[in-house]
Write a protein that holds these residues in place. Structure first.
Motif, mmCIF file in Angstrom:
data_model
loop_
_atom_site.group_PDB
_atom_site.id
_atom_site.type_symbol
_atom_site.label_atom_id
_atom_site.label_comp_id
_atom_site.label_asym_id
_atom_site.label_seq_id
_atom_site.Cartn_x
_atom_site.Cartn_y
_atom_site.Cartn_z
ATOM 1 N N LEU A 53 0.830 -1.212 0.000
ATOM 2 C CA LEU A 53 0.000 0.000 0.000
ATOM 3 C C LEU A 53 0.861 1.257 0.000
ATOM 4 C CD1 LEU A 53 -2.838 -0.951 2.505
ATOM 5 C CD2 LEU A 53 -3.048 -0.607 0.040
ATOM 6 N N VAL A 54 1.910 1.260 0.807
ATOM 7 C CA VAL A 54 2.809 2.413 0.853
ATOM 8 C C VAL A 54 3.505 2.591 -0.488
ATOM 9 C CG1 VAL A 54 4.928 3.302 1.891
ATOM 10 C CG2 VAL A 54 3.120 2.415 3.345
ATOM 11 N N ALA A 55 3.966 1.499 -1.083
ATOM 12 C CA ALA A 55 4.625 1.591 -2.384
ATOM 13 C C ALA A 55 3.670 2.143 -3.437
ATOM 14 C CB ALA A 55 5.167 0.229 -2.802
ATOM 15 N N CYS A 56 2.427 1.691 -3.414
ATOM 16 C CA CYS A 56 1.433 2.214 -4.365
ATOM 17 C C CYS A 56 1.187 3.700 -4.140
ATOM 18 C CB CYS A 56 0.121 1.450 -4.236
ATOM 19 S SG CYS A 56 0.193 -0.223 -4.856
ATOM 20 N N THR A 57 1.154 4.126 -2.896
ATOM 21 C CA THR A 57 0.954 5.536 -2.580
ATOM 22 C C THR A 57 2.067 6.387 -3.166
ATOM 23 O OG1 THR A 57 -0.190 4.983 -0.532
ATOM 24 C CG2 THR A 57 0.720 7.195 -0.694
ATOM 25 N N VAL A 58 3.290 5.941 -3.002
ATOM 26 C CA VAL A 58 4.417 6.723 -3.496
ATOM 27 C C VAL A 58 4.441 6.736 -5.023
ATOM 28 C CG1 VAL A 58 6.923 6.874 -3.527
ATOM 29 C CG2 VAL A 58 5.737 6.405 -1.403
ATOM 30 N N PRO B 240 9.295 7.647 7.657
ATOM 31 C CA PRO B 240 7.907 7.379 8.051
ATOM 32 C C PRO B 240 7.163 6.439 7.111
ATOM 33 C CG PRO B 240 8.393 9.680 8.395
ATOM 34 C CD PRO B 240 9.565 9.101 7.654
ATOM 35 N N PHE B 241 7.463 6.496 5.807
ATOM 36 C CA PHE B 241 6.830 5.542 4.891
ATOM 37 C C PHE B 241 7.254 4.127 5.240
ATOM 38 C CE2 PHE B 241 6.181 8.930 1.517
ATOM 39 C CZ PHE B 241 4.814 8.924 1.664
ATOM 40 N N ARG B 242 8.526 3.941 5.542
ATOM 41 C CA ARG B 242 9.006 2.601 5.903
ATOM 42 C C ARG B 242 8.369 2.146 7.210
ATOM 43 N NH1 ARG B 242 14.944 4.006 5.396
ATOM 44 N NH2 ARG B 242 14.860 3.202 7.496
ATOM 45 N N LEU B 243 8.230 3.076 8.171
ATOM 46 C CA LEU B 243 7.616 2.719 9.448
ATOM 47 C C LEU B 243 6.151 2.347 9.267
ATOM 48 C CD1 LEU B 243 7.737 2.478 12.520
ATOM 49 C CD2 LEU B 243 7.085 4.880 12.621
ATOM 50 N N TYR B 244 5.407 3.152 8.517
ATOM 51 C CA TYR B 244 3.999 2.839 8.314
ATOM 52 C C TYR B 244 3.797 1.552 7.542
ATOM 53 C CZ TYR B 244 1.661 6.744 10.464
ATOM 54 O OH TYR B 244 1.152 7.600 11.381
ATOM 55 N N GLY B 245 4.765 1.188 6.728
ATOM 56 C CA GLY B 245 4.690 -0.094 6.046
ATOM 57 C C GLY B 245 4.770 -1.260 6.999
ATOM 58 N N ALA B 246 5.360 -1.046 8.162
ATOM 59 C CA ALA B 246 5.529 -2.118 9.138
ATOM 60 C C ALA B 246 4.418 -2.151 10.180
ATOM 61 C CB ALA B 246 6.884 -1.966 9.840
ATOM 62 N N LEU B 247 3.471 -1.237 10.101
ATOM 63 C CA LEU B 247 2.374 -1.188 11.063
ATOM 64 C C LEU B 247 1.065 -1.610 10.410
ATOM 65 C CD1 LEU B 247 3.166 2.263 12.709
ATOM 66 C CD2 LEU B 247 3.739 -0.003 13.593
ATOM 67 N N ALA B 248 0.208 -2.229 11.184
ATOM 68 C CA ALA B 248 -1.107 -2.640 10.684
ATOM 69 C C ALA B 248 -2.118 -1.542 10.996
ATOM 70 C CB ALA B 248 -1.520 -3.957 11.326
ATOM 71 N N LEU B 249 -1.997 -0.432 10.293
ATOM 72 C CA LEU B 249 -2.875 0.704 10.524
ATOM 73 C C LEU B 249 -3.578 1.100 9.226
ATOM 74 C CD1 LEU B 249 -0.520 2.864 12.762
ATOM 75 C CD2 LEU B 249 -2.430 1.443 13.490
ATOM 76 N N GLU C 185 -4.207 3.923 8.051
ATOM 77 C CA GLU C 185 -3.707 5.126 7.397
ATOM 78 C C GLU C 185 -3.046 4.801 6.068
ATOM 79 O OE1 GLU C 185 -3.655 4.581 10.566
ATOM 80 O OE2 GLU C 185 -4.263 6.414 11.581
ATOM 81 N N ASN C 186 -2.477 3.617 5.937
ATOM 82 C CA ASN C 186 -1.851 3.231 4.677
ATOM 83 C C ASN C 186 -2.864 3.202 3.540
ATOM 84 O OD1 ASN C 186 0.715 2.810 5.847
ATOM 85 N ND2 ASN C 186 0.014 0.857 6.637
ATOM 86 N N LEU C 187 -4.047 2.727 3.815
ATOM 87 C CA LEU C 187 -5.103 2.693 2.812
ATOM 88 C C LEU C 187 -5.733 4.077 2.639
ATOM 89 C CD1 LEU C 187 -6.881 1.089 0.875
ATOM 90 C CD2 LEU C 187 -8.376 0.578 2.816
ATOM 91 N N LEU C 188 -5.879 4.815 3.729
ATOM 92 C CA LEU C 188 -6.500 6.136 3.678
ATOM 93 C C LEU C 188 -5.712 7.089 2.796
ATOM 94 C CD1 LEU C 188 -8.651 8.095 4.754
ATOM 95 C CD2 LEU C 188 -7.091 8.624 6.623
ATOM 96 N N VAL C 189 -4.394 7.084 2.925
ATOM 97 C CA VAL C 189 -3.558 7.958 2.100
ATOM 98 C C VAL C 189 -3.685 7.568 0.640
ATOM 99 C CG1 VAL C 189 -1.165 8.602 1.603
ATOM 100 C CG2 VAL C 189 -1.959 8.485 3.959
ATOM 101 N N LEU C 190 -3.729 6.288 0.360
ATOM 102 C CA LEU C 190 -3.838 5.821 -1.010
ATOM 103 C C LEU C 190 -5.159 6.255 -1.649
ATOM 104 C CD1 LEU C 190 -2.536 4.127 -3.252
ATOM 105 C CD2 LEU C 190 -3.691 2.143 -2.293
#
Length: 143
Positions: free
Chosen positions: A89-94, A125-134, A136-141
């Motif tokens: 999800l983070v990779a797609c966001t970026v 922070p992108f790397r950190l959020y990639g490691a959390l089950a939150l 926000e990763n989907l919300l940003v996308l």
């Protein structure tokens, strides 16, 4: 510039995404946030393999976690699979941010845009959020 030439200039991006995925995957920690537990428990409930989580979370993000919950009953394995989902999800966001930047690039070439996207993807922070089950990763996308 032809489409093929433009794609060739973006060649470093998959390598940068791979580095970001590996660096986020290397963050090996236990579940510490109630939100993470709540999303995983909601996913188990949606899958029909668990009871109610008693935490009031919307089911959208939990639905993305269904494959992880269906693969294993071990919370450690499930959490690592959830981390993989979040890294994607983070990779797609970026990458989508890079596409947006391209529309407003002001004449920058594809190599400069690829470098900007790569730097953004390696932002801690992108790397950190990639490691959390939150969620926000989907919300940003989606925003």
């Amino acid at each position: 510039m032809t489409r093929l030439a433009n794609r060739v200039q973006w060649w470093p991006l998959p390598l940068v995404i791979l580095v970001a995925v590996c660096s986020a995957w290397a963050i090996n920690r236990t579940v510490i946030h109630p939100d993470e537990v709540g999303f995983i428990l909601n996913a188990r409930r949606i899958a029909g393999v668990g009871g109610p989580s008693l935490l009031p979370y919307y089911p959208g993000y939990s639905a993305l976690l269904l494959p992880a919950v269906l693969v294993s009953d071990d919370i450690g394995v499930v959490f690592r699979l959830v981390q993989g989902t979040n890294v994607l999800l983070v990779a797609c966001t970026v990458v989508l941010s890079g596409r947006l930047l391209r529309r407003f690039d002001g004449g920058l070439g594809a190599p400069a845009l690829a470098a900007a996207v790569g730097v953004a993807l390696l932002y801690p922070p992108f790397r950190l959020y990639g490691a959390l089950a939150l969620s926000e990763n989907l919300l940003v996308l989606l925003s």
